[in-house]
Design an enzyme around this catalytic site. Structure first.
Site, PDB file in Angstrom:
ATOM      1  N   SER A  58       0.399  -1.080   0.116  1.00 28.27           N
ATOM      2  CA  SER A  58      -0.123   0.021   0.203  1.00 28.27           C
ATOM      3  C   SER A  58       1.155   1.561  -0.201  1.00 28.27           C
ATOM      4  CB  SER A  58      -0.686   0.371   1.415  1.00 28.27           C
ATOM      5  OG  SER A  58      -1.559   1.212   1.458  1.00 28.27           O
TER       6      SER A  58
ATOM      7  N   LYS B 284      -3.255   2.327  -2.195  1.00 26.43           N
ATOM      8  CA  LYS B 284      -3.021   2.908  -1.199  1.00 26.43           C
ATOM      9  C   LYS B 284      -4.061   3.729   0.120  1.00 26.43           C
ATOM     10  CE  LYS B 284      -0.873   7.036   0.925  1.00 26.43           C
ATOM     11  NZ  LYS B 284      -0.116   6.541   1.414  1.00 26.43           N
ATOM     12  N   GLY B 285      -3.798   3.439   0.855  1.00 24.57           N
ATOM     13  CA  GLY B 285      -4.726   3.969   2.355  1.00 24.57           C
ATOM     14  C   GLY B 285      -5.701   4.670   1.695  1.00 24.57           C
TER      15      GLY B 285
ATOM     16  N   ASN C 108       8.717   8.622   3.991  1.00 24.99           N
ATOM     17  CA  ASN C 108       7.785   9.381   3.934  1.00 24.99           C
ATOM     18  C   ASN C 108       7.147   9.560   5.341  1.00 24.99           C
ATOM     19  OD1 ASN C 108       4.912   8.155   4.067  1.00 24.99           O
ATOM     20  ND2 ASN C 108       6.180   6.137   3.803  1.00 24.99           N
TER      21      ASN C 108
ATOM     22  N   ASN D  14      -6.573  -0.883   0.909  1.00 21.40           N
ATOM     23  CA  ASN D  14      -5.981  -0.602   2.152  1.00 21.40           C
ATOM     24  C   ASN D  14      -7.460   0.402   2.778  1.00 21.40           C
ATOM     25  OD1 ASN D  14      -4.009   1.016   4.437  1.00 21.40           O
ATOM     26  ND2 ASN D  14      -2.941  -0.407   3.780  1.00 21.40           N
TER      27      ASN D  14
ATOM     28  N   CYS E 231      -0.796   3.882  10.597  1.00 24.83           N
ATOM     29  CA  CYS E 231       0.100   5.123   9.723  1.00 24.83           C
ATOM     30  C   CYS E 231       0.507   5.683  10.203  1.00 24.83           C
ATOM     31  CB  CYS E 231      -0.760   5.661   8.742  1.00 24.83           C
ATOM     32  SG  CYS E 231       0.082   6.806   7.961  1.00 24.83           S
TER      33      CYS E 231
ATOM     34  N   LYS F 264      -3.135  -4.808   9.158  1.00 21.80           N
ATOM     35  CA  LYS F 264      -1.708  -4.496   9.140  1.00 21.80           C
ATOM     36  C   LYS F 264      -1.400  -3.938  10.475  1.00 21.80           C
ATOM     37  CE  LYS F 264       1.326  -1.456   6.389  1.00 21.80           C
ATOM     38  NZ  LYS F 264       1.394  -1.404   4.877  1.00 21.80           N
TER      39      LYS F 264
ATOM     40  N   ASN G 120       3.947  -2.158   8.900  1.00 19.82           N
ATOM     41  CA  ASN G 120       3.806  -1.063   8.663  1.00 19.82           C
ATOM     42  C   ASN G 120       5.125   0.240   8.654  1.00 19.82           C
ATOM     43  OD1 ASN G 120       3.049   1.579   7.662  1.00 19.82           O
ATOM     44  ND2 ASN G 120       1.069   1.170   8.163  1.00 19.82           N
TER      45      ASN G 120
ATOM     46  N   THR H  31       8.835   0.180  -0.629  1.00 23.68           N
ATOM     47  CA  THR H  31      10.126   1.208  -1.132  1.00 23.68           C
ATOM     48  C   THR H  31      10.795   0.344  -2.520  1.00 23.68           C
ATOM     49  OG1 THR H  31      10.559   1.443   1.411  1.00 23.68           O
ATOM     50  CG2 THR H  31      12.235   2.056  -0.247  1.00 23.68           C
TER      51      THR H  31
HETATM   52  C1  LIG Z   1       5.138   5.688   0.297  1.00 25.30           C
HETATM   53  C2  LIG Z   1       4.784   5.126   1.358  1.00 25.30           C
HETATM   54  C3  LIG Z   1       3.375   5.037   1.439  1.00 25.30           C
HETATM   55  C4  LIG Z   1       3.057   4.461   2.113  1.00 25.30           C
HETATM   56  N1  LIG Z   1       1.963   4.333   2.210  1.00 25.30           N
HETATM   57  C5  LIG Z   1       0.717   3.788   3.534  1.00 25.30           C
HETATM   58  C6  LIG Z   1      -0.593   3.620   2.952  1.00 25.30           C
HETATM   59  O1  LIG Z   1      -1.320   4.327   2.585  1.00 25.30           O
HETATM   60  N2  LIG Z   1      -0.862   2.967   3.959  1.00 25.30           N
HETATM   61  C7  LIG Z   1      -0.152   1.547   4.760  1.00 25.30           C
HETATM   62  O2  LIG Z   1      -0.620   0.451   4.932  1.00 25.30           O
HETATM   63  N3  LIG Z   1       1.042   1.461   4.295  1.00 25.30           N
HETATM   64  C8  LIG Z   1       1.389   2.719   3.370  1.00 25.30           C
HETATM   65  N4  LIG Z   1       2.853   2.405   3.670  1.00 25.30           N
HETATM   66  C9  LIG Z   1       3.552   1.531   4.003  1.00 25.30           C
HETATM   67  C10 LIG Z   1       4.464   0.032   3.316  1.00 25.30           C
HETATM   68  O3  LIG Z   1       2.458  -0.085   2.893  1.00 25.30           O
HETATM   69  C11 LIG Z   1       4.435  -0.770   3.988  1.00 25.30           C
HETATM   70  O4  LIG Z   1       3.975  -1.553   5.118  1.00 25.30           O
HETATM   71  C12 LIG Z   1       5.925   0.102   3.990  1.00 25.30           C
HETATM   72  O5  LIG Z   1       6.806   0.262   3.069  1.00 25.30           O
HETATM   73  C13 LIG Z   1       7.193  -0.961   4.575  1.00 25.30           C
HETATM   74  O6  LIG Z   1       7.097  -2.036   3.610  1.00 25.30           O
HETATM   75  P1  LIG Z   1       8.973  -1.938   2.706  1.00 25.30           P
HETATM   76  O7  LIG Z   1       9.786  -1.633   3.459  1.00 25.30           O
HETATM   77  O8  LIG Z   1       8.299  -2.517   1.731  1.00 25.30           O
HETATM   78  O9  LIG Z   1       8.686  -0.631   2.212  1.00 25.30           O
HETATM   79  C14 LIG Z   1       3.573   3.684   2.848  1.00 25.30           C
HETATM   80  C15 LIG Z   1       5.191   3.429   3.023  1.00 25.30           C
HETATM   81  C16 LIG Z   1       5.372   4.612   1.786  1.00 25.30           C
HETATM   82  C17 LIG Z   1       7.497   4.350   1.071  1.00 25.30           C
END
Ligand SMILES: Cc1cc2nc3c(=O)[nH]c(=O)nc-3n(C[C@H](O)[C@H](O)[C@H](O)COP(=O)(O)O)c2cc1C
Length: 311
Positions: free
Chosen positions: A27, A51-52, A75, A105, A135, A170, A197, A273
């Site tokens: 997400s 996206k959430g 972020n 999400n 979040c 989550k 998260n 990421t």
């Molecule tokens: C730019 C960005 C926006 C994110 N927006 C959300 C979101 O809207 N809802 C959510 O549950 N997680 C959100 N996340 C968290 C990611 O879904 C994930 O849980 C977190 O980044 C860890 O995974 P990664 O290390 O592979 O990025 C966001 C992460 C990033 C980097």
């Protein structure tokens, strides 16, 4: 077309989520998917978590929202999204017509917000939702529920009443005992847990021009390879506390990362990421995983998981 060995079923009692592959776009890193369809092959994604989504449209935070740090990024997007009504009207028909598998999400300020979105998801036959209670980038709601096992139990139970599809909650790593939270979520009727998260982080950049120092800083959610050991720890803790499926994430970017998450207890994965470096990372890793399994004579993903966990 297909990577048949990677078919995965997440199952809890009568609730089932069928995934073409166990690799899901995380997400917040794929928008609503329509932005990426021209250059990413979604056929090899298990799904994409949107996206959430909140009840009302949100513009997110002002100022700098993304800050690169060693081994990852911080972020502070602040849940910018179109709101559930516009999603149902404009985005959902596109996803459905293009047969893109997705997980909705959702986030909110109050339990009522979560209930209403879950109700709308039910009415629109959305197959899976992922309840974001983790979040760190918004002032109210969300993480407030996520760090308290009683609050989380109550919230999950209320969402469960409204929604009969596959319910994922989550979890946040910003807690001293994730086992308590995981147990609360399972007891309240969730079908799976996704974790983790982002972690709370502060990025600081100091420049010096020969006379004066200049500072730039961003406080927000840390993600990427630098959080992987924390994420693995959290997944293993969750696995020791619950029996429902776990979707593991946090710093995944390579094939061996998938193996490590399986070893810790994950049944599927999300990648966030790493998409900022390679938007095709999900399908690339699905290919690589399939290739590994074919070359090494694994019958299916279940067998691969079993063998890794015997190590
Ligand atoms: C730019 C960005 C926006 C994110 N927006 C959300 C979101 O809207 N809802 C959510 O549950 N997680 C959100 N996340 C968290 C990611 O879904 C994930 O849980 C977190 O980044 C860890 O995974 P990664 O290390 O592979 O990025 C966001 C992460 C990033 C980097």
């Amino acid at each position: 077309m297909g990577l048949d060995k990677l078919r995965t079923t997440l199952k809890n009692k009568e609730h089932i989520l069928e995934l073409k592959t166990p690799i899901i776009g995380a997400s917040g890193t794929y928008g609503y998917n329509d932005e990426f369809e021209d250059f990413v092959d979604f056929n090899y994604f298990g799904a994409i978590s949107t996206k959430g989504m909140t009840l009302e449209k949100r513009l997110g935070n002002d100022g700098e929202r993304i800050f690169e740090v060693q081994g990852g990024m911080i972020n502070r997007i602040g849940l910018e999204n179109v709101g559930i009504e516009a999603f149902v009207k404009e985005k959902l028909p596109v996803l459905k017509s293009k047969k893109i598998d997705f997980i909705l999400n959702i986030a909110g300020n109050t339990i009522e917000d979560y209930k209403q979105i879950a109700h709308i998801a039910q009415q629109n036959d959305i197959k899976a939702i992922e309840v974001n209670v983790s979040c760190p980038n918004v002032k109210t709601g969300c993480l407030e529920f996520g760090l308290n096992s009683e609050g989380l139990f109550g919230l999950t139970k209320e969402v469960r009443k409204e929604y009969d599809g596959f319910l994922i909650v989550k979890l946040s790593p910003n807690t001293s005992d994730i086992k308590l939270l995981a147990k609360a979520v399972e007891d309240a009727g969730a079908d799976a847990i996704s974790a983790v998260n982002t972690l709370r982080g502060l990025g600081i950049k100091i420049d010096f021009d020969g006379e004066k120092f200049y500072k730039k800083s961003v406080k927000g959610g840390l993600s990427g390879p630098c959080i992987k050991p924390v994420a693995l720890y959290m997944v293993e803790e969750i696995r020791s506390a619950v029996n429902i499926p776990i979707i593991g994430m946090g710093g995944i970017s390579k094939l061996v990362d998938l193996f490590e998450f399986i070893s810790a207890g994950a049944d599927a994965f999300q990648i966030g990421t790493a998409n900022f470096i390679n938007p095709s990372i999900c399908s690339d890793l699905a290919y690589e995983l399939d290739d590994f399994m074919v070359k090494n004579n694994f019958k299916d993903f279940e067998e691969l998981k079993r063998k890794i966990r015997e190590a």
